[in-house]
Structures are given as structure tokens and as C-alpha cells.
Enzyme design. Structure first.
Site, PDB file in Angstrom:
ATOM      1  N   MET A  33     118.462 126.822  29.175  1.00  0.00           N
ATOM      2  CA  MET A  33     118.312 125.286  29.591  1.00  0.00           C
ATOM      3  C   MET A  33     117.632 124.560  28.474  1.00  0.00           C
ATOM      4  SD  MET A  33     116.943 125.598  33.496  1.00  0.00           S
ATOM      5  CE  MET A  33     116.966 123.700  33.781  1.00  0.00           C
ATOM      6  N   ALA A  76     118.941 123.356  25.898  1.00  0.00           N
ATOM      7  CA  ALA A  76     119.387 123.453  24.265  1.00  0.00           C
ATOM      8  C   ALA A  76     120.451 122.369  24.207  1.00  0.00           C
ATOM      9  CB  ALA A  76     120.233 124.773  24.457  1.00  0.00           C
ATOM     10  N   LYS A  85     123.479 122.097  25.907  1.00  0.00           N
ATOM     11  CA  LYS A  85     125.079 122.715  26.158  1.00  0.00           C
ATOM     12  C   LYS A  85     125.927 121.480  26.759  1.00  0.00           C
ATOM     13  CE  LYS A  85     123.399 125.768  29.065  1.00  0.00           C
ATOM     14  NZ  LYS A  85     121.832 125.439  29.065  1.00  0.00           N
ATOM     15  N   ASP A 114     131.628 122.541  33.180  1.00  0.00           N
ATOM     16  CA  ASP A 114     130.310 122.151  32.679  1.00  0.00           C
ATOM     17  C   ASP A 114     129.427 123.210  33.917  1.00  0.00           C
ATOM     18  OD1 ASP A 114     127.937 121.759  31.254  1.00  0.00           O
ATOM     19  OD2 ASP A 114     127.645 119.877  32.004  1.00  0.00           O
ATOM     20  N   GLU A 115     128.428 123.531  33.605  1.00  0.00           N
ATOM     21  CA  GLU A 115     127.540 124.323  34.601  1.00  0.00           C
ATOM     22  C   GLU A 115     128.303 125.563  35.199  1.00  0.00           C
ATOM     23  OE1 GLU A 115     124.441 123.789  34.718  1.00  0.00           O
ATOM     24  OE2 GLU A 115     124.324 121.595  34.087  1.00  0.00           O
ATOM     25  N   CYS A 151     105.478 127.749  22.202  1.00  0.00           N
ATOM     26  CA  CYS A 151     105.024 127.962  20.862  1.00  0.00           C
ATOM     27  C   CYS A 151     106.044 127.076  19.820  1.00  0.00           C
ATOM     28  CB  CYS A 151     105.009 129.244  20.608  1.00  0.00           C
ATOM     29  SG  CYS A 151     106.819 129.959  20.194  1.00  0.00           S
ATOM     30  N   CYS A 178     110.813 130.967  24.077  1.00  0.00           N
ATOM     31  CA  CYS A 178     111.416 132.307  23.124  1.00  0.00           C
ATOM     32  C   CYS A 178     111.060 133.550  23.851  1.00  0.00           C
ATOM     33  CB  CYS A 178     110.431 132.164  21.770  1.00  0.00           C
ATOM     34  SG  CYS A 178     108.931 132.561  22.047  1.00  0.00           S
TER      35      CYS A 178
HETATM   36  P1  TTP Z   1     121.548 123.480  32.265  1.00  0.00           P
HETATM   37  O1  TTP Z   1     122.675 122.308  32.266  1.00  0.00           O
HETATM   38  O2  TTP Z   1     121.597 124.655  31.772  1.00  0.00           O
HETATM   39  O3  TTP Z   1     120.121 122.808  31.957  1.00  0.00           O
HETATM   40  P2  TTP Z   1     120.210 121.594  30.883  1.00  0.00           P
HETATM   41  O4  TTP Z   1     120.557 120.558  31.485  1.00  0.00           O
HETATM   42  O5  TTP Z   1     118.562 121.755  30.751  1.00  0.00           O
HETATM   43  O6  TTP Z   1     120.772 122.535  29.633  1.00  0.00           O
HETATM   44  P3  TTP Z   1     121.477 121.777  28.690  1.00  0.00           P
HETATM   45  O7  TTP Z   1     120.724 120.425  27.977  1.00  0.00           O
HETATM   46  O8  TTP Z   1     121.668 122.787  27.595  1.00  0.00           O
HETATM   47  O9  TTP Z   1     122.995 121.380  29.294  1.00  0.00           O
HETATM   48  O10 TTP Z   1     121.394 123.667  33.937  1.00  0.00           O
HETATM   49  C1  TTP Z   1     120.970 124.992  34.398  1.00  0.00           C
HETATM   50  C2  TTP Z   1     120.780 124.894  35.988  1.00  0.00           C
HETATM   51  O11 TTP Z   1     120.809 126.082  36.530  1.00  0.00           O
HETATM   52  C3  TTP Z   1     119.581 123.909  36.509  1.00  0.00           C
HETATM   53  O12 TTP Z   1     119.826 123.212  37.670  1.00  0.00           O
HETATM   54  C4  TTP Z   1     118.649 125.109  36.921  1.00  0.00           C
HETATM   55  C5  TTP Z   1     119.684 126.148  37.400  1.00  0.00           C
HETATM   56  N1  TTP Z   1     119.135 127.548  37.001  1.00  0.00           N
HETATM   57  C6  TTP Z   1     119.526 128.426  37.884  1.00  0.00           C
HETATM   58  O13 TTP Z   1     119.984 128.250  39.230  1.00  0.00           O
HETATM   59  N2  TTP Z   1     119.066 129.826  37.805  1.00  0.00           N
HETATM   60  C7  TTP Z   1     118.333 130.092  36.858  1.00  0.00           C
HETATM   61  O14 TTP Z   1     117.970 131.349  36.653  1.00  0.00           O
HETATM   62  C8  TTP Z   1     118.096 129.188  35.765  1.00  0.00           C
HETATM   63  C9  TTP Z   1     117.442 129.700  34.422  1.00  0.00           C
HETATM   64  C10 TTP Z   1     118.551 127.980  36.009  1.00  0.00           C
HETATM   65 MG    MG Z   2     123.484 121.145  31.224  1.00  0.00          MG
END
Ligand code: TTP
Ligand code: MG
Length: 212
Positions: free
Chosen positions: A21, A23, A25, A95-96, A155, A190
């Protein structure tokens, strides 16, 4: 016949954008889709109905980009939407993707084998370091994989893990693999700042630490 410009002749393939999350994506997926406006390629963007964060029918990135998406429940539904689209599309973006059932890997292969370019973004690992199987299956067959890193919120090092905060675990989903949330419930970490559950199989009885 000489094998010139072979790449240009390639038709369907699968590209994956994965990582923890925070990052970027979704940002990277939407950036790739945005580039299509300079080509004649048409696309369809899908999000799972399970992702309630963006209010459905939209994919959002943290840098403020927002694209209309088709919200679908099951991976197989994607094929129906591609078939009945008003224009013939060349690109299918998802996505997702971690929230979809494991059939998504077959759907992606089917699309790529029928000349579609398939762009998939999603989490590769859950909060306890377990694979999101739907994603890891697709990573196995993808032609191109981009693994993004976030910044460890403890960190400041590069982060590949997502930490589910203890406060959120108590209030919401406990240790279920799926628990929708954002900055109130998760942090990028990390490997060394990330906390494993007691049941995690990476915990062996005892190991002398390597010298650093
Ligand atoms: P992401 O789109 O990965 O989160 P983000 O928007 O921070 O990342 P990015 O900027 O890279 O797009 O969304 C992750 C979703 O998944 C969020 O609703 C939380 C959920 N989640 C779970 O259901 N189980 C898990 O173990 C984790 C780590 C996240
Ligand atoms: Mg996302």
C-alpha cells in the site's frame, strides 16, 4: 524470413503493477491508461465491487487522478463487459486486482491470448506477508512485472510490506485477509519494521542474527 521488428508484431500480453500500500500502484496504472489518449487504443477499466473505498465505479490514485471504472463482482464478468462494449477495445485494465477471485488469472490469459493488452494493479502481499493468490498467479504468467516500493512509515527505508495497525485490527476485521482501509488502518513498512503475527510460518524457534 528475417525476424525484424518482432516486438511490434506482438499482440496481446499481461503487465502487472504490484507492491505494498502507498506505493502508487493505482497512480501508475492510471498513468499508463492516460497515455492511451495519444494513441487510438480504447480501454476498459475494471474495479472489484469489494473495493468500497472509492465509492464504486471509479478508480482513484493518491495524486488525484480519477477514472471511471466498471465495478464487477466476479472476474468472469469482465469478459461479458468486453464483449458488449460499444467500441472495440484494445486494453483491459484492472485495479485492486487482489480482491478478485482466482479465476482472474484465467480471464487475463484468455484476454491476452485474444490479442488484448491486460494491465493489472494490486497488492502482492497481505498484512501478514501472505500472498494474495489471485495476484501471485497473474505475476507468474505476466510478460511484464513492475514491483513498486513505498517508504517505510517507521524508518524511512524502502517498503515492500503493508502493516495493519493494531487499533484497526481491534475495531474492524481482526486478522481476516480482506479488510478495506486506508491511512487510518494501514502503514507501509520495510521488512524490519513490519510486524508478523505469532502464527506466521516465517517464525522459527531460534536463529542467531547475522552480523551487520
Ligand atoms: P491499495 O490500492 O493497495 O492501497 P493504496 O491506495 O495505498 O496503494 P497505491 O497507492 O499503491 O494504489 O489498496 C489496498 C486495499 O486493500 C485497501 O482497501 C486495504 C486492503 N487490504 C486488505 O484488504 N488486506 C490486507 O492485508 C492489506 C494489506 C490491505
Ligand atoms: Mg490503489
Amino acid at each position: 524470413m528475417a525476424k525484424v521488428n518482432a516486438f511490434g508484431r506482438q499482440k496481446g500480453w499481461i503487465e502487472v503493477i504490484c507492491g505494498p500500500m502507498f506505493a502508487g500502484k493505482s497512480e501508475e496504472l492510471l498513468r499508463r491508461i492516460n497515455l492511451l489518449k495519444y494513441s487510438e487504443a480504447k480501454y476498459l477499466l475494471f474495479t472489484p465491487t469489494k473495493d468500497t473505498r472509492s465509492g464504486g465505479k471509479r478508480a482513484k490514485s493518491r495524486d488525484g487522478r480519477e477514472f471511471t471504472s466498471i465495478s464487477v463482482e466476479k472476474a468472469i464478468d469482465i469478459i461479458g463487459h468486453v464483449n458488449k462494449a460499444s467500441e472495440i477495445v484494445q486494453v483491459v485494465a484492472i485495479d485492486e486486482a487482489q480482491f478478485f477471485d482466482e479465476e482472474l488469472c484465467n480471464v487475463c490469459n484468455y484476454l491476452a491470448n485474444n490479442n488484448y493488452i491486460v494491465l493489472v494493479a494490486g497488492l502482492d502481499m497481505d498484512f501478514d506477508g501472505n500472498p494474495f493468490k489471485t495476484m501471485t498467479n497473474i505475476i507468474t504468467v505476466a510478460e511484464k512485472v513492475t514491483k513498486l516500493k513505498a517508504i517505510c512509515m517507521t524508518c524511512g527505508a524502502e517498503a515492500s510490506f503493508s502493516e495493519r495497525l493494531k487499533s484497526a485490527q481491534k475495531k474492524q476485521g481482526g486478522r481476516d485477509q480482506i479488510m478495506i482501509g486506508d491511512i487510518e488502518s494501514y502503514e507501509a513498512r520495510c521488512r524490519h519494521c513490519h510486524t508478523l503475527s505469532k502464527a506466521n510460518p516465517w517464525n522459527f524457534p531460534k536463529l542467531r542474527k547475522a552480523k551487520v
